[in-house]
Design a protein around this motif. Sequence first.
Motif, short mmCIF file in Angstrom:
data_model
loop_
_atom_site.label_atom_id
_atom_site.label_comp_id
_atom_site.label_asym_id
_atom_site.label_seq_id
_atom_site.Cartn_x
_atom_site.Cartn_y
_atom_site.Cartn_z
N GLU A 1 9.91 -11.07 -20.63
CA GLU A 1 9.25 -11.42 -21.88
C GLU A 1 7.76 -11.69 -21.65
O GLU A 1 6.91 -11.25 -22.43
CB GLU A 1 9.93 -12.66 -22.48
N GLN A 2 7.44 -12.39 -20.56
CA GLN A 2 6.04 -12.68 -20.24
C GLN A 2 5.29 -11.40 -19.91
O GLN A 2 4.15 -11.21 -20.35
CB GLN A 2 5.95 -13.67 -19.08
N ALA A 3 5.91 -10.51 -19.18
CA ALA A 3 5.26 -9.24 -18.83
C ALA A 3 5.00 -8.40 -20.08
O ALA A 3 3.94 -7.79 -20.21
CB ALA A 3 6.13 -8.46 -17.84
N GLU A 4 5.97 -8.40 -21.01
CA GLU A 4 5.78 -7.66 -22.26
C GLU A 4 4.65 -8.27 -23.08
O GLU A 4 3.85 -7.54 -23.67
CB GLU A 4 7.08 -7.65 -23.06
N ALA A 5 4.57 -9.60 -23.12
CA ALA A 5 3.51 -10.28 -23.86
C ALA A 5 2.14 -9.96 -23.26
O ALA A 5 1.16 -9.73 -23.97
CB ALA A 5 3.74 -11.78 -23.89
N GLU A 6 2.06 -9.95 -21.93
CA GLU A 6 0.80 -9.62 -21.25
C GLU A 6 0.40 -8.18 -21.51
O GLU A 6 -0.78 -7.87 -21.72
CB GLU A 6 0.91 -9.91 -19.76
N LEU B 1 -1.73 -18.62 -31.00
CA LEU B 1 -2.78 -19.01 -30.05
C LEU B 1 -2.49 -18.36 -28.71
O LEU B 1 -1.36 -18.46 -28.20
CB LEU B 1 -2.83 -20.53 -29.91
N ALA B 2 -3.47 -17.68 -28.16
CA ALA B 2 -3.30 -17.04 -26.86
C ALA B 2 -3.36 -18.09 -25.77
O ALA B 2 -4.12 -19.06 -25.88
CB ALA B 2 -4.38 -15.99 -26.66
N PRO B 3 -2.57 -17.91 -24.71
CA PRO B 3 -2.58 -18.91 -23.63
C PRO B 3 -3.89 -18.88 -22.85
O PRO B 3 -4.63 -17.99 -22.84
CB PRO B 3 -1.42 -18.49 -22.74
N SER C 1 -3.25 -4.52 -24.65
CA SER C 1 -3.49 -3.41 -25.58
C SER C 1 -4.21 -3.85 -26.85
O SER C 1 -4.58 -3.01 -27.67
CB SER C 1 -2.15 -2.75 -25.95
N ALA C 2 -4.40 -5.15 -27.03
CA ALA C 2 -5.03 -5.67 -28.26
C ALA C 2 -6.52 -5.33 -28.29
O ALA C 2 -7.20 -5.27 -27.26
CB ALA C 2 -4.86 -7.18 -28.34
N MET C 3 -7.02 -5.12 -29.51
CA MET C 3 -8.44 -4.89 -29.72
C MET C 3 -9.14 -6.25 -29.68
O MET C 3 -8.82 -7.15 -30.44
CB MET C 3 -8.67 -4.23 -31.07
N LYS C 4 -10.11 -6.40 -28.78
CA LYS C 4 -10.81 -7.66 -28.62
C LYS C 4 -12.04 -7.70 -29.53
O LYS C 4 -12.84 -6.78 -29.55
CB LYS C 4 -11.22 -7.86 -27.16
N VAL C 5 -12.15 -8.81 -30.28
CA VAL C 5 -13.24 -8.95 -31.24
C VAL C 5 -13.48 -10.44 -31.47
O VAL C 5 -12.58 -11.26 -31.32
CB VAL C 5 -12.90 -8.20 -32.57
#
Length: 176
Positions: free
Chosen positions: A63-68, A174-176, A73-77
Motif C-alpha cells: 500500500e505504501q509503495a502504491e501511494a509513493e 495531507l502528504a506525509p 506521478s502527481a503534477m506538482k504545483v
Amino acid sequence: MNTEATEQAPKKKRGCGFWILVVLGVFVGLAVLGSLLPKPTPEEQAALAAQQLKDEQEAAQQEQAEAEAERASAMKVTASELFGAYQANEMAAQKAFEGRLLEVSGTVDGVELDFSDDPVVKLKTQNQFMPVSVYLTDSTKDQAAELRKGQKVTLLCREISEVISMPQLKECTLAP
C-alpha cells in the motif's frame, strides 16, 4: 366411497416448535462436530499468528509503495501558481489541471468551516482576499484541526474546480 374426499384430506401443519427443534438440532450438531476437530497446538497457533503478521506487513508495504508511486506521478504545483493560472485564463487552467492528481504545496492562511461544518483549508495566494480553498477527504477532515496559520503544507488532491476564478481543491489528503 368418495375418492375425492380422501384425495383432498388436509395436510398436517407443522407448528413453530418443530422448526425450533430443527434449528436447535443443527446448532447442536455443529457444536459436536467442532468439538471433534483437532485443536491447533501452541506452536501452530504461534506460526499462524506470525504468518498473519507477515501478511499484514506485506500488505502495508504494498500500500505504501502504491501511494509513493501515485505521488510520484502527481503534477506538482503551488497554490500561487494555481491561482495565477486561473486568474490568467480559467478555461485553460481547468483543462490543464482537471482530471489529474495534483501535489499542491502552499502556506495555510486559515481553516474555516463551510455551511455543513466541514473544514476548508485556505492557502495563501498573491491576492490576500482570494485564497485557494482545500476540501479534505472524509477520512482526513480531523487533521485540519492540527493546521496553523503560516504552516507550510503539501496536499494530494484528486479534483479541482473554480468559483469566481478561485481554485477549489477537493478530495485532498495531507502528504506525509
